[in-house]
Design a protein around this motif. Sequence first.
Motif, PDB file in Angstrom:
ATOM      1  N   UNK A  54       0.917  -1.056   0.052  1.00 27.18           N
ATOM      2  CA  UNK A  54      -0.039  -0.047  -0.092  1.00 27.18           C
ATOM      3  C   UNK A  54       0.793   1.409   0.041  1.00 27.18           C
ATOM      4  N   UNK A  55       2.014   1.068  -0.410  1.00 28.78           N
ATOM      5  CA  UNK A  55       3.246   2.231  -0.636  1.00 28.78           C
ATOM      6  C   UNK A  55       3.213   2.690  -1.869  1.00 28.78           C
ATOM      7  N   UNK A  56       3.230   4.063  -1.897  1.00 29.78           N
ATOM      8  CA  UNK A  56       3.205   4.717  -3.298  1.00 29.78           C
ATOM      9  C   UNK A  56       4.338   5.858  -3.302  1.00 29.78           C
ATOM     10  N   UNK A  57       5.188   6.199  -4.459  1.00 34.56           N
ATOM     11  CA  UNK A  57       6.195   6.887  -4.457  1.00 34.56           C
ATOM     12  C   UNK A  57       5.697   7.920  -5.860  1.00 34.56           C
ATOM     13  N   UNK A  58       5.865   9.178  -5.403  1.00 35.89           N
ATOM     14  CA  UNK A  58       5.539   9.966  -6.876  1.00 35.89           C
ATOM     15  C   UNK A  58       6.729  11.001  -7.140  1.00 35.89           C
ATOM     16  N   UNK A  59       7.260  11.081  -8.223  1.00 39.76           N
ATOM     17  CA  UNK A  59       8.485  11.939  -8.508  1.00 39.76           C
ATOM     18  C   UNK A  59       7.858  12.837  -9.612  1.00 39.76           C
ATOM     19  N   UNK A  60       8.155  14.157  -9.273  1.00 39.19           N
ATOM     20  CA  UNK A  60       7.595  15.223 -10.065  1.00 39.19           C
ATOM     21  C   UNK A  60       8.267  16.539 -10.084  1.00 39.19           C
ATOM     22  N   UNK A  61       8.074  17.280 -11.145  1.00 39.63           N
ATOM     23  CA  UNK A  61       8.909  18.166 -11.169  1.00 39.63           C
ATOM     24  C   UNK A  61       8.174  19.656 -11.234  1.00 39.63           C
ATOM     25  N   UNK A  62       8.004  20.204 -10.056  1.00 33.67           N
ATOM     26  CA  UNK A  62       7.142  21.393  -9.770  1.00 33.67           C
ATOM     27  C   UNK A  62       7.542  22.166  -8.627  1.00 33.67           C
ATOM     28  N   UNK A  63       6.632  23.372  -8.469  1.00 32.15           N
ATOM     29  CA  UNK A  63       7.068  24.177  -7.110  1.00 32.15           C
ATOM     30  C   UNK A  63       6.474  23.656  -6.142  1.00 32.15           C
ATOM     31  N   UNK A  64       6.798  24.483  -4.874  1.00 37.33           N
ATOM     32  CA  UNK A  64       6.206  23.771  -3.647  1.00 37.33           C
ATOM     33  C   UNK A  64       4.609  24.306  -3.585  1.00 37.33           C
ATOM     34  N   UNK A  65       4.325  25.407  -4.237  1.00 39.53           N
ATOM     35  CA  UNK A  65       3.042  25.837  -4.152  1.00 39.53           C
ATOM     36  C   UNK A  65       2.113  24.692  -5.203  1.00 39.53           C
ATOM     37  N   UNK A  66       2.765  24.299  -6.285  1.00 39.72           N
ATOM     38  CA  UNK A  66       2.182  23.171  -6.907  1.00 39.72           C
ATOM     39  C   UNK A  66       2.000  21.884  -6.235  1.00 39.72           C
ATOM     40  N   UNK A  67       3.039  21.582  -5.510  1.00 38.27           N
ATOM     41  CA  UNK A  67       2.888  20.197  -4.719  1.00 38.27           C
ATOM     42  C   UNK A  67       1.952  20.572  -3.642  1.00 38.27           C
ATOM     43  N   UNK A  68       1.759  21.637  -2.988  1.00 38.32           N
ATOM     44  CA  UNK A  68       0.750  21.811  -1.841  1.00 38.32           C
ATOM     45  C   UNK A  68      -0.648  21.614  -2.459  1.00 38.32           C
ATOM     46  N   UNK A  69      -0.917  22.126  -3.825  1.00 38.50           N
ATOM     47  CA  UNK A  69      -2.223  22.003  -4.588  1.00 38.50           C
ATOM     48  C   UNK A  69      -2.501  20.341  -4.854  1.00 38.50           C
ATOM     49  N   UNK A  70      -1.461  19.739  -5.088  1.00 37.82           N
ATOM     50  CA  UNK A  70      -1.773  18.441  -5.622  1.00 37.82           C
ATOM     51  C   UNK A  70      -2.114  17.497  -4.419  1.00 37.82           C
ATOM     52  N   UNK A  71      -1.517  17.797  -3.223  1.00 40.65           N
ATOM     53  CA  UNK A  71      -1.754  17.203  -1.927  1.00 40.65           C
ATOM     54  C   UNK A  71      -3.374  17.514  -1.479  1.00 40.65           C
ATOM     55  N   UNK A  72      -3.737  18.740  -1.793  1.00 38.94           N
ATOM     56  CA  UNK A  72      -5.201  19.012  -1.615  1.00 38.94           C
ATOM     57  C   UNK A  72      -6.174  18.625  -2.552  1.00 38.94           C
ATOM     58  N   UNK A  73      -5.617  18.252  -3.849  1.00 38.96           N
ATOM     59  CA  UNK A  73      -6.487  17.509  -4.914  1.00 38.96           C
ATOM     60  C   UNK A  73      -6.670  16.055  -4.526  1.00 38.96           C
ATOM     61  N   UNK A  74      -5.468  15.404  -4.066  1.00 37.21           N
ATOM     62  CA  UNK A  74      -5.658  13.929  -3.657  1.00 37.21           C
ATOM     63  C   UNK A  74      -6.608  13.992  -2.507  1.00 37.21           C
ATOM     64  N   UNK A  75      -6.608  14.844  -1.484  1.00 34.89           N
ATOM     65  CA  UNK A  75      -7.346  14.669  -0.505  1.00 34.89           C
ATOM     66  C   UNK A  75      -8.687  14.805  -0.809  1.00 34.89           C
ATOM     67  N   UNK A  76      -9.376  15.728  -1.742  1.00 29.03           N
ATOM     68  CA  UNK A  76     -10.674  15.893  -2.080  1.00 29.03           C
ATOM     69  C   UNK A  76     -11.020  14.472  -3.079  1.00 29.03           C
TER      70      UNK A  76
END
Length: 385
Positions: A304-326
């Motif tokens: 049940x473990x997942x890793x994502x490696x992406x190229x983005x800013x911290x602001x975009x990273x925070x937005x991604x966390x919010x999107x996946x929570x929704x």
Amino acid sequence: MLKYYTAISVIVWLALLILCTLVYENDRISTRKRKIFYLTYVLIFIASLAEWVGVYISGITSIPAVCLRIVKCIDYILTPIAGAALVGQMRLRNVWTKILNVVILFNTLIQLVSFFTGWMTKVDEKHYYHHGPLYNIYIGEYVIVLLLVIILFLNYGKNFRKQNRLSIYLVMVFMLVGIIMQEGLGKDVRTAYLAMTIGATLMFIHSTEYSQQKKDDELLEQRIQIKTDAMTGLLSRYAYNNALDKYTTDMPESLVAFSIDINGLKRVNDTLGHEAGDELICGAAACIKNVFDEVGSCYRTGGDEFIVLASMSKKEAVKCVQDIEKLTKNWTGSLVDSLALSVGYAVLEEHKDCNCSELIQVADKQMYMAKDEYYRTTKIDRRKF
């Protein structure tokens, strides 16, 4: 004319010998296919030899006329068979191959009868051979064989990609031109077996090239399977390890590592069964893919473990966390009602001294902090599950 035809025949026979050698040396060719190649080349050789002998001994009175009738009978029997043998390399099994076999069998019987009756070949007092009264039957059978060969070549071409079909069709046209030139321009033109031999060479090249393409496609499919997690469709642990090796030497400055874990998977497995647990894993993978697939690489690294490696800013990273929570809050399955993920992330800009593995470890720590917060908030006893 005879010297020229002899020279051409010798070249044909040597080419057939070389083809047999190439087949023998090619370890990628199966035993069954190897036998088909050999049979084709031997038939072309015998038929070509019979035709050459017929031309050579025609008009030599010291050689019995029966010998001339024998070689012409062999020639007329094996010429259509040699053409059909090229089709045999395709290993097709359909109604057209059955019809072709019937036509060849009928021609063989007619030629054997004609040997005694002179229907196909007559030898005059000077031991020159001439076409018999029923020779047009042979021409008709020959035309039918050619038409069937064309149909089978067209069927065979359907097995290939569009860019591979043109070459096989051109091989067919090439051989047909050589045969038609011999039959249409008179007995002084002997191009049929030359065309067949060159056509057989081109078909061998086409066959080996296609076999190599097929193996390349199979290897590519295997690589895709190895790099893809079978259950979730995300990238696999193998692909993840390769990515770590890649980022050892080439790590973008805007790299962000996400560590994601499913909350309560053991509880679901223990209470609802592993099928429900698998649904939860696939649901988590679908949410992760929905958010990160276009911006980064998503890996399932464990149960049940997942890793994502992406190229983005911290602001975009925070937005991604919010999107996946929704997404996870709105998710529901057929066996499981809810899905909760713990997500941690680490931005390389804030940890410039870290390599990729160390950056993932930072993201792991944040993920475990988020997991602790989840169990405190829900008041679920992790020791029980």
